[in-house]
Design an enzyme around this catalytic site. Structure first.
Site, PDB file in Angstrom:
ATOM      1  CB  VAL A 402       9.212 -29.846  20.442  1.00 52.39           C
ATOM      2  CG1 VAL A 402      10.161 -30.135  21.602  1.00 52.39           C
ATOM      3  CG2 VAL A 402       9.936 -29.948  19.116  1.00 52.39           C
ATOM      4  CB  SER A 430       3.932 -38.870  15.087  1.00 51.35           C
ATOM      5  OG  SER A 430       5.157 -38.170  15.002  1.00 51.35           O
ATOM      6  CG  HIS A 451       0.015 -40.709  16.999  1.00 51.27           C
ATOM      7  ND1 HIS A 451       0.271 -41.475  15.880  1.00 51.27           N
ATOM      8  CD2 HIS A 451       0.237 -39.418  16.629  1.00 51.27           C
ATOM      9  CE1 HIS A 451       0.620 -40.686  14.883  1.00 51.27           C
ATOM     10  NE2 HIS A 451       0.593 -39.437  15.310  1.00 51.27           N
ATOM     11  CG  ASN A 454      -2.454 -31.379  12.648  1.00 51.80           C
ATOM     12  OD1 ASN A 454      -3.440 -30.908  13.189  1.00 51.80           O
ATOM     13  ND2 ASN A 454      -1.481 -30.630  12.197  1.00 51.80           N
ATOM     14  CD  GLU A 463      -0.968 -45.170  15.490  1.00 54.22           C
ATOM     15  OE1 GLU A 463      -0.646 -46.220  14.925  1.00 54.22           O
ATOM     16  OE2 GLU A 463      -0.241 -44.158  15.491  1.00 54.22           O
ATOM     17  CG  ASN A 501       3.549 -41.718  11.440  1.00 53.74           C
ATOM     18  OD1 ASN A 501       3.168 -41.258  10.372  1.00 53.74           O
ATOM     19  ND2 ASN A 501       3.369 -41.083  12.584  1.00 53.74           N
TER      20      ASN A 501
END
Length: 715
Positions: A402, A430, A451, A454, A463, A501
């Site tokens: 998580v 992320s 990273h 999805n 990444e 991101n």
């Protein structure tokens, strides 16, 4: 020796038969660069002048035939004025024509790859024989152009209009057997017999057993189709291909138009039609962007290859966390040949991860990309476990639990005690700082970020995030593992959100401002999809998950409060508070129904207006251009900041990260190429027009300096 150069030689072998061999000095493959074209001109002239020659075989001294044009050199040609570019294409075509018009039969021996100009060389010969490993095709549409050395003229006359359209408009590579089935090659033989088969074929042509003149004549004449047959073939193909290619990629349809227009002409006039259309595409921004992507991708591969020297071999991997993401990582690793342990603390999570992997394998079987035996081998390469029992044999562990820093730190510290001291740990996070996570570890030099995006099996980017204490060997090992998994790794430095991101959330910030200004989110989605994004921002947030986006937004706001912290509540807050989490629970910006294939289908939900009403603080009349600028300016500026801050090393890596990671429209080339296309000075002036919207819209001082100096990101 009849002719000897640095790329081509011509020598007599027996009974007046000459072998023209492509063997580009100093290169591992043959390609059509200026040197090779110049030497082909001289070689053809030498053959024409030698009256003792009765037949010609064309071969390769490399492991492949010719991979195509040297696009790095041809880019310079594309920048020439139209008249000069037309003359250059005309001179190249004259070489191929003169080869085709030689007074003796010609046979090409295709060993391995013959693509683009390499395949067009083959088409200019009278006969083609290929080895069983050959892959042939005309992939130019992938670069925003179509064949320019006679491919649209010769191929339809050789294999028929329908087959040629399929080959050229799709740009796909074809196997030797597929080429034989449609008549693109005349024989397929084992590699060891290739040159002997070519020699036999040219002798049969010399003796008259094979009528090379008749074969050649068909390529010199009009297409043998009646006007009605032409209309049926071309009009239906244009409609179908336009639907597949979409409005932003004109090359496939333009190729069909060129074949159609040239159908009523003989070779020389038909080539003029091809050249005119080729030049128009070569001068377009779409071609410039797609060629740029090709070159950027080559640069990425070259850079990733440098890490091979120091990378440790990954023979056994492990993933911690067996949910959808963990299952996807396990699937990809096993599919590409690296066995992987999949660990979780709950049996039901293990079952979910195995189910996800099994579904992905089953889809490959459905599409004919895997057989049952291959699926069994790959599935057996995934070993589920509830314990660390076998972790001493693991080379790389990917943590995919998580997205919570405390949970991740606990799990990483736990697994560090269960693996060898030289094992590499990587976090699939992320947004969370790698330096922060590394604080929980005894050996931070063996830790980095990895990273995945999805869905893992579809998204090409990984990444690889370097922390302050990460060793070069750790980075190299994870880059090598990502490559082994079939991914395109980009190494970035640590910061909130890393590259992708960090850049994505200012884009979402522009979206939040638009919704707050009273613009309908359905309209925003439609405008941005027309701009070229695979999905609009509201739909994308629903797919990502409103809760996931909300959490990531908070991380980004803490990391960059000056420009990413919202002054008040936004649409994202309103949906999160209403527990509308997107596709995962059936309601987000849109509501979701299941279609006939069992996939979620978005529908407009009237109740969303009441939820969004409290966060709409204004009602502004904005054009579609305004909508694009409100969203794209922050994205481009944050990409520029990532480059300036050293988060990403090059403009090429920055653009490819956005294309591979979030589906930035490829025909626009990436954020930095988009700025270059507009002009840096023009982009700065555009951003200044929207300065009132806040710091996300303010150019950096370095960008202003670039504008003053007339600089660009790609030169």
């Amino acid at each position: 020796m009849i002719y000897e150069g640095k790329a081509i030689t011509v020598q007599s072998v027996e009974d007046g038969i000459a072998v023209l061999k492509f063997d580009l000095d100093g290169e591992s493959v043959n390609k059509f660069n200026r040197l090779t074209l110049d030497e082909l001109r001289q070689a053809v002239d030498a053959i024409k002048a030698d009256t003792s020659i009765k037949g010609v075989i064309v071969t390769s001294g490399k492991d492949v035939f010719i991979v195509g044009a040297d696009i790095t050199e041809f880019l310079d040609a594309f920048r020439l004025p139209e008249e000069e570019l037309l003359a250059w294409v005309g001179s190249a075509n004259a070489i191929f024509n003169d080869f085709e018009d030689l007074p003796v039969p010609t046979v090409v021996a295709i060993n391995g790859i013959a693509l683009g100009g390499g395949m067009e060389m083959c088409l200019a010969a009278d006969f083609r024989v290929a080895n069983e490993k050959a892959r042939v095709g005309l992939p130019e549409v992938k670069l925003g152009i179509y064949p320019g050395f006679g491919g649209t003229v010769r191929l339809p006359r050789l294999i028929g209009c329908d087959n040629a359209i399929e080959w050229i408009a799709s740009g796909k590579e074809n196997t030797a057997d597929e080429a034989l089935a449609v008549g693109a090659v005349d024989a397929v033989v084992d590699s060891q017999y290739l040159e002997a088969a070519a020699l036999d074929m040219v002798k049969r042509a010399i003796s008259g057993e094979l009528d090379y003149r008749a074969r050649r004549q068909a390529k010199l004449e009009k297409l043998k189709l009646s006007p009605i047959e032409q209309m049926l073939a071309f009009e239906s193909a244009k409609g179908f291909v336009a639907g597949k290619a979409g409005p932003h990629y004109p090359a496939p349809v333009d190729a069909i138009k060129a074949i159609q227009k040239a159908a009523s002409y003989g070779r020389d006039k038909a080539l003029e039609v091809e050249s005119a259309g080729f030049i128009k595409l070569a001068k377009s921004s779409v071609s410039s962007s797609l060629v740029g992507i090709f070159l950027n991708d080559q640069a990425l591969k070259k850079k990733a290859k440098r890490y091979d020297k120091v990378a440790a071999d990954v023979k056994q991997a492990a993933v911690l966390g067996a949910g959808i993401m963990g299952g996807g990582i396990a699937f990809q690793s096993a599919l590409k040949g690296t066995p992987i342990l999949m660990k979780d603390i709950r049996e039901e999570a293990i079952e979910l991860g195995l189910s996800e992997a099994s579904k992905l394998f089953a889809k490959r079987i459905e599409k004919g990309r895997l057989d049952a035996a291959g699926m069994a081998v790959a599935l057996n390469a995934i070993r589920p476990t509830l314990s660390y029992g076998d972790f001493k044999s693991v080379d790389v562990v990917v943590e995919a639990v998580v997205e919570n820093p405390k949970v991740k730190q606990t799990v990483l510290a736990e697994v560090e005690d269960q693996v060898r001291e030289d094992a590499v740990l990587a976090s699939n996070t992320s947004t969370i700082s790698i330096n922060l996570l590394a604080q929980a570890l005894k050996r931070p030099e063996h830790f980095c970020g990895m990273h995945f995006f999805n869905p893992v099996h579809m998204m090409p980017l990984v990444e690889v995030i370097r922390g302050e204490k990460t060793s070069e060997q750790t980075i190299a090992t994870v880059v090598a593992y990502a490559k082994k998994m079939g991914k395109s790794p980009i190494v970035v430095n640590d910061c909130p959100g890393f590259l992708v991101n960090r850049v994505l959330f200012p884009y979402f910030g522009g979206f939040a401002k638009l919704v707050g200004a009273g613009v309908d989110f359905v309209r925003i989605d439609a405008v941005m999809e027309r701009f070229g994004w695979p999905m609009g921002p509201a739909y994308l947030m629903d797919v990502v998950g409103i809760d996931t986006a909300h959490h990531a937004r908070e991380v980004m706001a803490d990391g960059f409060p000056d420009r990413m912290k919202e002054a008040g509540r936004t649409a994202l807050d309103a949906l999160y508070d209403a527990k509308r989490l997107g596709q995962k629970n059936g309601k987000g910006f849109y509501a979701y129904e299941t279609d006939k294939r069992g996939k979620p289908k978005k529908v407009v939900d009237a109740s969303i207006e009441g939820i969004l009403a409290p966060i709409k603080h204004a009602s502004r009349e904005l054009s579609d251009e305004d909508i694009i600028n409100w969203m794209m300016i922050p994205l481009c500026l944050e990409t520029i900041r990532c480059l300036e801050d050293g988060i990403v090393e090059s403009a090429a890596e920055a653009d490819m990260g956005l294309i591979y990671g979030i589906g930035f429209p490829p025909f626009r080339g990436g954020a930095l190429r988009y700025v270059d296309e507009m002009g840096v000075a023009a982009f700065v002036a555009l951003a200044d027009r929207y300065a009132e919207l806040g710091p996300m819209y303010h150019p950096t001082e370095k960008l202003r300096e670039m504008a003053r100096n007339g600089q660009s990101f790609f030169g």
